[in-house]
Design an enzyme around this catalytic site. Sequence first.
Site, PDB file in Angstrom:
ATOM      1  N   CYS A 170      -5.570  -9.549   3.168  1.00 43.65           N
ATOM      2  CA  CYS A 170      -6.623  -8.609   3.581  1.00 43.65           C
ATOM      3  C   CYS A 170      -7.942  -9.285   3.912  1.00 43.65           C
ATOM      4  CB  CYS A 170      -6.832  -7.587   2.478  1.00 43.65           C
ATOM      5  SG  CYS A 170      -5.289  -6.786   2.003  1.00 43.65           S
ATOM      6  N   LEU A 197      -7.310  -0.566  -2.541  1.00 44.49           N
ATOM      7  CA  LEU A 197      -6.507  -1.062  -3.661  1.00 44.49           C
ATOM      8  C   LEU A 197      -6.474  -2.588  -3.638  1.00 44.49           C
ATOM      9  CD1 LEU A 197      -3.337   1.199  -3.174  1.00 44.49           C
ATOM     10  CD2 LEU A 197      -5.379   1.702  -4.531  1.00 44.49           C
ATOM     11  N   ARG A 198      -6.519  -3.168  -4.835  1.00 41.33           N
ATOM     12  CA  ARG A 198      -6.345  -4.618  -4.936  1.00 41.33           C
ATOM     13  C   ARG A 198      -4.945  -4.909  -5.422  1.00 41.33           C
ATOM     14  NH1 ARG A 198     -10.749  -5.294  -9.342  1.00 41.33           N
ATOM     15  NH2 ARG A 198      -9.781  -3.294  -9.764  1.00 41.33           N
ATOM     16  N   VAL A 229       0.838  -1.206   0.000  1.00 40.92           N
ATOM     17  CA  VAL A 229       0.000   0.000   0.000  1.00 40.92           C
ATOM     18  C   VAL A 229       0.873   1.257   0.000  1.00 40.92           C
ATOM     19  CG1 VAL A 229      -1.737   1.296   1.301  1.00 40.92           C
ATOM     20  CG2 VAL A 229      -1.866  -1.195   1.177  1.00 40.92           C
ATOM     21  N   ALA A 286     -16.748 -18.837  -8.251  1.00 39.55           N
ATOM     22  CA  ALA A 286     -16.562 -19.940  -7.295  1.00 39.55           C
ATOM     23  C   ALA A 286     -15.179 -20.540  -7.501  1.00 39.55           C
ATOM     24  CB  ALA A 286     -17.640 -20.991  -7.521  1.00 39.55           C
ATOM     25  N   ASN A 324     -14.606  -5.196   2.889  1.00 44.46           N
ATOM     26  CA  ASN A 324     -13.861  -6.445   2.691  1.00 44.46           C
ATOM     27  C   ASN A 324     -14.671  -7.657   3.159  1.00 44.46           C
ATOM     28  OD1 ASN A 324     -11.713  -5.367   1.394  1.00 44.46           O
ATOM     29  ND2 ASN A 324     -10.221  -5.698   3.008  1.00 44.46           N
ATOM     30  N   PHE A 350     -16.996 -10.674  -7.966  1.00 47.40           N
ATOM     31  CA  PHE A 350     -16.809 -11.499  -6.765  1.00 47.40           C
ATOM     32  C   PHE A 350     -17.836 -12.618  -6.657  1.00 47.40           C
ATOM     33  CE2 PHE A 350     -13.248  -9.987  -4.194  1.00 47.40           C
ATOM     34  CZ  PHE A 350     -12.802  -9.029  -5.086  1.00 47.40           C
ATOM     35  N   LYS A 357      15.090  -3.418   2.285  1.00 46.08           N
ATOM     36  CA  LYS A 357      14.031  -3.021   1.359  1.00 46.08           C
ATOM     37  C   LYS A 357      14.322  -1.632   0.793  1.00 46.08           C
ATOM     38  CE  LYS A 357       9.610  -4.104   2.536  1.00 46.08           C
ATOM     39  NZ  LYS A 357       8.327  -3.870   3.234  1.00 46.08           N
ATOM     40  N   LYS A 406      -3.772 -15.005  -5.723  1.00 42.21           N
ATOM     41  CA  LYS A 406      -4.556 -14.702  -6.934  1.00 42.21           C
ATOM     42  C   LYS A 406      -3.550 -14.411  -8.040  1.00 42.21           C
ATOM     43  CE  LYS A 406      -5.175  -9.753  -6.172  1.00 42.21           C
ATOM     44  NZ  LYS A 406      -6.129  -8.654  -6.149  1.00 42.21           N
TER      45      LYS A 406
HETATM   46  C1  UGA Z   1      -8.879  -6.852  -1.227  1.00 40.45           C
HETATM   47  C2  UGA Z   1      -9.991  -5.875  -1.661  1.00 40.45           C
HETATM   48  O1  UGA Z   1     -10.553  -6.318  -2.896  1.00 40.45           O
HETATM   49  C3  UGA Z   1      -9.438  -4.448  -1.834  1.00 40.45           C
HETATM   50  O2  UGA Z   1     -10.495  -3.556  -2.138  1.00 40.45           O
HETATM   51  C4  UGA Z   1      -8.779  -4.018  -0.522  1.00 40.45           C
HETATM   52  O3  UGA Z   1      -8.160  -2.745  -0.645  1.00 40.45           O
HETATM   53  C5  UGA Z   1      -7.698  -5.019  -0.159  1.00 40.45           C
HETATM   54  O4  UGA Z   1      -8.275  -6.332  -0.026  1.00 40.45           O
HETATM   55  C6  UGA Z   1      -7.098  -4.592   1.165  1.00 40.45           C
HETATM   56  O5  UGA Z   1      -7.807  -4.609   2.170  1.00 40.45           O
HETATM   57  O6  UGA Z   1      -5.941  -4.153   1.182  1.00 40.45           O
HETATM   58  P1  UGA Z   1      -6.864  -8.086  -2.482  1.00 40.45           P
HETATM   59  O7  UGA Z   1      -6.565  -8.734  -1.180  1.00 40.45           O
HETATM   60  O8  UGA Z   1      -5.759  -7.518  -3.285  1.00 40.45           O
HETATM   61  O9  UGA Z   1      -7.931  -6.886  -2.285  1.00 40.45           O
HETATM   62  O10 UGA Z   1      -7.560  -9.214  -3.364  1.00 40.45           O
HETATM   63  P2  UGA Z   1      -8.956  -9.414  -4.102  1.00 40.45           P
HETATM   64  O11 UGA Z   1      -8.841  -9.065  -5.519  1.00 40.45           O
HETATM   65  O12 UGA Z   1     -10.050  -8.807  -3.324  1.00 40.45           O
HETATM   66  O13 UGA Z   1      -9.071 -11.012  -3.996  1.00 40.45           O
HETATM   67  C7  UGA Z   1      -9.097 -11.637  -2.721  1.00 40.45           C
HETATM   68  C8  UGA Z   1      -9.244 -13.121  -2.864  1.00 40.45           C
HETATM   69  O14 UGA Z   1     -10.562 -13.454  -3.280  1.00 40.45           O
HETATM   70  C9  UGA Z   1      -8.309 -13.792  -3.847  1.00 40.45           C
HETATM   71  O15 UGA Z   1      -7.786 -14.962  -3.249  1.00 40.45           O
HETATM   72  C10 UGA Z   1      -9.188 -14.136  -5.034  1.00 40.45           C
HETATM   73  O16 UGA Z   1      -8.733 -15.253  -5.752  1.00 40.45           O
HETATM   74  C11 UGA Z   1     -10.500 -14.424  -4.313  1.00 40.45           C
HETATM   75  N1  UGA Z   1     -11.691 -14.258  -5.184  1.00 40.45           N
HETATM   76  C12 UGA Z   1     -12.022 -13.043  -5.679  1.00 40.45           C
HETATM   77  C13 UGA Z   1     -12.508 -15.347  -5.427  1.00 40.45           C
HETATM   78  O17 UGA Z   1     -12.240 -16.482  -4.960  1.00 40.45           O
HETATM   79  N2  UGA Z   1     -13.629 -15.176  -6.193  1.00 40.45           N
HETATM   80  C14 UGA Z   1     -13.972 -13.960  -6.698  1.00 40.45           C
HETATM   81  O18 UGA Z   1     -15.020 -13.883  -7.382  1.00 40.45           O
HETATM   82  C15 UGA Z   1     -13.148 -12.879  -6.448  1.00 40.45           C
END
Ligand code: UGA
Length: 454
Positions: free
Chosen positions: A268, A161-162, A18, A260, A216, A257, A42, A328
């Site tokens: 997060c 942010l993702r 972040v 499955a 979240n 989201f 770092k 992911k």
């Molecule tokens: C998540 C949130 O999406 C962000 O908005 C937030 O800022 C961030 O946490 C944080 O708190 O810092 P992130 O952890 O980068 O972001 O990942 P996501 O894209 O949300 O995915 C999370 C997990 O859900 C992954 O393992 C992904 O594979 C899984 N996922 C996502 C599913 O299994 N199915 C879906 O349909 C979507």
Amino acid sequence: MQQTTKSAAICVVGAGHVGLVTGACLADMGHRVACVDVDGEKIALLQQGRLPIYEPDLQPLLEKGAASGSLRFTTSYEEALEGVEFIFIAVNTPSTPEGAADLRHVRDAARCIGQALKGGRPIVVNKSTVPVGTSETVDHILSAENSATEGLPVVSNPEFLREGTAVHDFFHPDRVVLGCRDPEAAARVAALYRPLNSPILITDVKTAEMIKYASNAFLATKISFINEIASICEGVGADVTQVALGMGWDRRIGPDFLRAGLGYGGSCLPQDVRALSHMAYIYVSHRQLLNAVMQINVDQRRRLVRRLREVLGTMEDKPIAVLGLSFKPDTDDIRDAPALDFIRLLEYEGAHVRVYDPQAADQARAELPDIAYCTDPYEAAQGCLALIIATEWDEFRSLDLARLKECMAKPVLADGRNVLDPTTVRQHGFTYLGVGRPEQVQPPIILEPGQREA
Ligand code: UGA
């Protein structure tokens, strides 16, 4: 409220995901940014222009910032805080064993700011996820440390942010949330974000912090919901991908989201659901929903292992290939990665696991020392009795199925992210196991408005 800030001096505390994205993007917007971190290795890497993390689109911003002098890295708080107008705190808040958020790094950051700030009245902007109700921690520490930091305005600014799309997300936020008692301080932080043209919600600090947890936790709930539907689909013979398609077109539900698979991971979602459930416990609210979300999530991995056991019999001493380690695609982050959990379950069954991941292998070696790391999917599949897609990297969508089958001792493909077409995989002679997909998939027919049925 309409003004923008053209070029401010900003310190970002914490050079993690972040902090780096925030710092690099703010520098790209024309601000002068100093990122400070206590991790000397770092910082040394960053000073050489190298990123300690994998994040698409960040490297060019780092280079641009370094070339123009608008982005600096240091381990010295004194140096980073000199003449700043804004201090962003972006340190991590890992889970304690009870599931609460550990505020150690936030406290350390506030203490260091308190000890090092020599003058000025910068606004402290907290981007770290802290439990609702502990917002005053930063306030208290700053006031206790030093008269220069006593009563500094503190703005809560949760980040959304993702990983993997963080740079894009920074420049195209759905919303910016600011929580503050002092409307003038909030307006100054809002001015930093005005050029991004997103709605900005200014509210009280606790509400801002709760928006982050609720967002979240809701995303995690959506994933566990569709995974539960997938499990029922397996029982009744429906196709969860088309169920999600049909649900997602309802604007009240939305299509995102609803994929499955093996469930959510990362640093997060799992941690924030745990922390919110812990808050519910402390405040004597219902934890059942969030606890079910977490339970369904871990069960997703166990269910696929059970199905493999049904197809293969015992997995003792059998070679099994896993594609994907990161939590992911497009990241090398393996924190709380479903793939790792899944591999541990396979190891527990006695399987010999062979893996391939385009980015995350080096990160995983310490956590999973006893598996074979391969350089491509086909090497991983060599002699295996089953292959599982655990992370949906793009390159796995175009696997050469004929070649894969040649490599394997038994053609069993478990698609833990539903990225392949079951019919095509089966036509190549594989036993296909998807998540919530029936034996025979009837492809959807989508008629656009005005289009006639064929
Ligand atoms: C998540 C949130 O999406 C962000 O908005 C937030 O800022 C961030 O946490 C944080 O708190 O810092 P992130 O952890 O980068 O972001 O990942 P996501 O894209 O949300 O995915 C999370 C997990 O859900 C992954 O393992 C992904 O594979 C899984 N996922 C996502 C599913 O299994 N199915 C879906 O349909 C979507």
